[in-house]
Design a protein around this motif. Sequence first.
Motif, PDB file in Angstrom:
ATOM      1  N   CYS A 276     -21.287   5.807   9.498  1.00 51.35           N
ATOM      2  CA  CYS A 276     -21.798   5.600   8.145  1.00 51.35           C
ATOM      3  C   CYS A 276     -22.992   6.546   7.965  1.00 51.35           C
ATOM      4  N   VAL A 277     -23.044   7.255   6.839  1.00 50.38           N
ATOM      5  CA  VAL A 277     -24.102   8.244   6.631  1.00 50.38           C
ATOM      6  C   VAL A 277     -24.691   8.131   5.239  1.00 50.38           C
ATOM      7  N   GLN A 278     -25.825   8.821   5.049  1.00 52.60           N
ATOM      8  CA  GLN A 278     -26.465   8.958   3.747  1.00 52.60           C
ATOM      9  C   GLN A 278     -26.367  10.428   3.324  1.00 52.60           C
ATOM     10  N   ALA A 279     -26.019  10.658   2.062  1.00 57.87           N
ATOM     11  CA  ALA A 279     -25.771  12.024   1.619  1.00 57.87           C
ATOM     12  C   ALA A 279     -26.145  12.181   0.152  1.00 57.87           C
ATOM     13  N   PHE A 299     -16.160   9.909  10.062  1.00 53.85           N
ATOM     14  CA  PHE A 299     -17.089   9.448   9.029  1.00 53.85           C
ATOM     15  C   PHE A 299     -16.281   8.743   7.947  1.00 53.85           C
ATOM     16  N   CYS A 300     -16.544   7.458   7.761  1.00 47.52           N
ATOM     17  CA  CYS A 300     -15.692   6.680   6.864  1.00 47.52           C
ATOM     18  C   CYS A 300     -16.464   5.947   5.775  1.00 47.52           C
ATOM     19  N   SER A 301     -17.796   5.995   5.807  1.00 51.44           N
ATOM     20  CA  SER A 301     -18.597   5.341   4.775  1.00 51.44           C
ATOM     21  C   SER A 301     -19.789   6.225   4.443  1.00 51.44           C
ATOM     22  N   VAL A 302     -20.013   6.456   3.151  1.00 53.99           N
ATOM     23  CA  VAL A 302     -21.072   7.356   2.701  1.00 53.99           C
ATOM     24  C   VAL A 302     -21.930   6.652   1.659  1.00 53.99           C
ATOM     25  N   PHE A 303     -23.239   6.667   1.883  1.00 51.82           N
ATOM     26  CA  PHE A 303     -24.172   6.210   0.857  1.00 51.82           C
ATOM     27  C   PHE A 303     -24.573   7.417   0.020  1.00 51.82           C
ATOM     28  N   HIS A 334     -13.260   9.745  -1.782  1.00 48.31           N
ATOM     29  CA  HIS A 334     -12.038   8.945  -1.803  1.00 48.31           C
ATOM     30  C   HIS A 334     -10.813   9.771  -1.418  1.00 48.31           C
ATOM     31  N   LYS A 335     -10.820  11.034  -1.757  1.00 47.07           N
ATOM     32  CA  LYS A 335      -9.698  11.904  -1.380  1.00 47.07           C
ATOM     33  C   LYS A 335      -9.523  11.924   0.130  1.00 47.07           C
ATOM     34  N   TYR A 336     -10.639  11.808   0.853  1.00 46.57           N
ATOM     35  CA  TYR A 336     -10.594  11.854   2.315  1.00 46.57           C
ATOM     36  C   TYR A 336     -10.875  10.485   2.938  1.00 46.57           C
ATOM     37  N   GLN A 337     -10.544   9.436   2.176  1.00 44.15           N
ATOM     38  CA  GLN A 337     -10.545   8.061   2.683  1.00 44.15           C
ATOM     39  C   GLN A 337     -11.921   7.582   3.131  1.00 44.15           C
ATOM     40  N   MET A 338     -12.971   8.062   2.476  1.00 45.84           N
ATOM     41  CA  MET A 338     -14.321   7.588   2.764  1.00 45.84           C
ATOM     42  C   MET A 338     -14.755   6.578   1.704  1.00 45.84           C
ATOM     43  N   GLN A 444      -9.506  -0.573   5.474  1.00 52.88           N
ATOM     44  CA  GLN A 444     -10.419  -0.315   6.581  1.00 52.88           C
ATOM     45  C   GLN A 444     -11.093  -1.588   7.096  1.00 52.88           C
ATOM     46  N   GLY A 445     -11.109  -2.630   6.304  1.00 57.08           N
ATOM     47  CA  GLY A 445     -11.733  -3.879   6.739  1.00 57.08           C
ATOM     48  C   GLY A 445     -10.868  -5.070   6.383  1.00 57.08           C
ATOM     49  N   ARG A 446      -9.643  -5.078   6.905  1.00 56.50           N
ATOM     50  CA  ARG A 446      -8.674  -6.106   6.525  1.00 56.50           C
ATOM     51  C   ARG A 446      -9.201  -7.512   6.769  1.00 56.50           C
TER      52      ARG A 446
END
Length: 497
Positions: A276-279, A299-303, A334-338, A444-446
């Motif tokens: 998870c990152v900040q960008a 990398f699957c979650s972006v702030f 979203h295109k890259y499943q983040m 990603q979080g079933r």
Amino acid sequence: MKVLLLSMPDVVPIIIHEAAVHMPNHGIACVGGNIDPEHEVHLVDLIRKRRSVRRYLSRLMERLQPDLVGLSAMAWQYDTCIRIARLLKALRPETKIAIGGYHATLMHEEIATAPEARWIDFMIRGEGEEAFRRLVNGLAGCDDLAAIPSLSYKQGDAFVHNERAANLDLATLRLPIRDKRRLTWGYHMVNAKIEVLETSRGCTRACTFCSMKHMYGRSFRAYPLERVLDDLDDIYYRCRARWVFVSDDNFVLYPARVMELCEAIIARNYRGLHFCVQADCRTMASNEEMVAKMAEAGFCSVFLGIESGSAKNLKLAGKGDIVDASRRAVRMCHKYQMMVIGGLVFGFPPDDVDSIRETYEFFRDIDADAAYCQILTPYPKTGMRQQLLDEDLIVNKSDYKKYNGLWANVRTRHLSAEELHYQFWYQRQVVLGWWKPSPLMARQGRLWTSIWRFAFKPLLQWRHRRAMAKHGWRGLYLQEVEHWQQMNTFSDLEGYR
């Protein structure tokens, strides 16, 4: 020397319930990891002991009998920090107390002349690793306190503030503590184990509401690639964590560096590791190759710091017009499943009821996955604070306990602080409504999204309908405010003001 490092128990439930995410405090882990090995060091994240702070610390002080305790606090945690300092002095008067973090850095001159200075022996300003290391050695008789940059220390009853140190060379820093010296455990993101990684420090952006430049200046420094990978090995193989929160202020500031790091992570073949990152929106919107490589590396979650749907507000914040970039950045992720957590800020001087509603509508329309909503906070020494002071828009100048983004410490040109606070809460309820996991989040979080959809959400909706019938929106809001007021009230520390 026996050293104990403490982070504060205060929390902010802005995204989800305050018990759902607990991450280790990376600051004290870094400071502790750089103390010379001949000293005994222990860490405690009091967020894991928030139901019994006094009892836990009383037992801990009796068992460890530390010579020096370091306390790290943000502005909104400072009140708790001072209460803990007073408790520790009552428990063991000979123990020295040092405070550090953002608040001590920005407000050291004010703290030095305040009544609570009697509970404090030292202050560390700015980056703490080297100054605190030398302080420990100085108390052991191996260094001169007067020669330690960034240290404030007492001569008699008055503080002496040594010259501020230059930014550290990150290549010289040792790994943070994640072993048994960390006395608290159970760090998690919902049901998964999580650790914190730092790959860089600082940001070159000019956001006027940010206090980070007072820690590092308007600068950017990256850790050497091998140092980052050693840190990841520690997280993955020894700690066995599979989620990593990257604490960098803006991970994507230099895309070429991000690409190099992602290539190295991919080559390392960490299976099942998620980041998870900040960008910032501009960089994410305009560097598709980088985003694709980030996704490949895990990398699957972006702030994203979206902040506002108003170009006028963004200009006041020093962000520039990133409205279109925000839309494109969300689509790119979203295109890259983040998954995208979008940061929103309310309470800029031009804000009225319509603009607050329109910002929430903008956020809903760009299809981000979750919102991190805050009210503009006039942090000490920031450019935004001065702008708000010039317009006489700050209604709370000194109760820093409410400087956590959850409270309206300002008014706008059109709304009182009380009405701003209500509209901030109310418009979110009616525009964003009940959180609905996106298909991406559901995949990603079933487990936890299913628990939310089929257990918690129906129960909470049933309770909401009953409460609405009895209290209405204003009544529900007052109940929520009461909860917020009690959230960081630690009854066992009440006698230590």
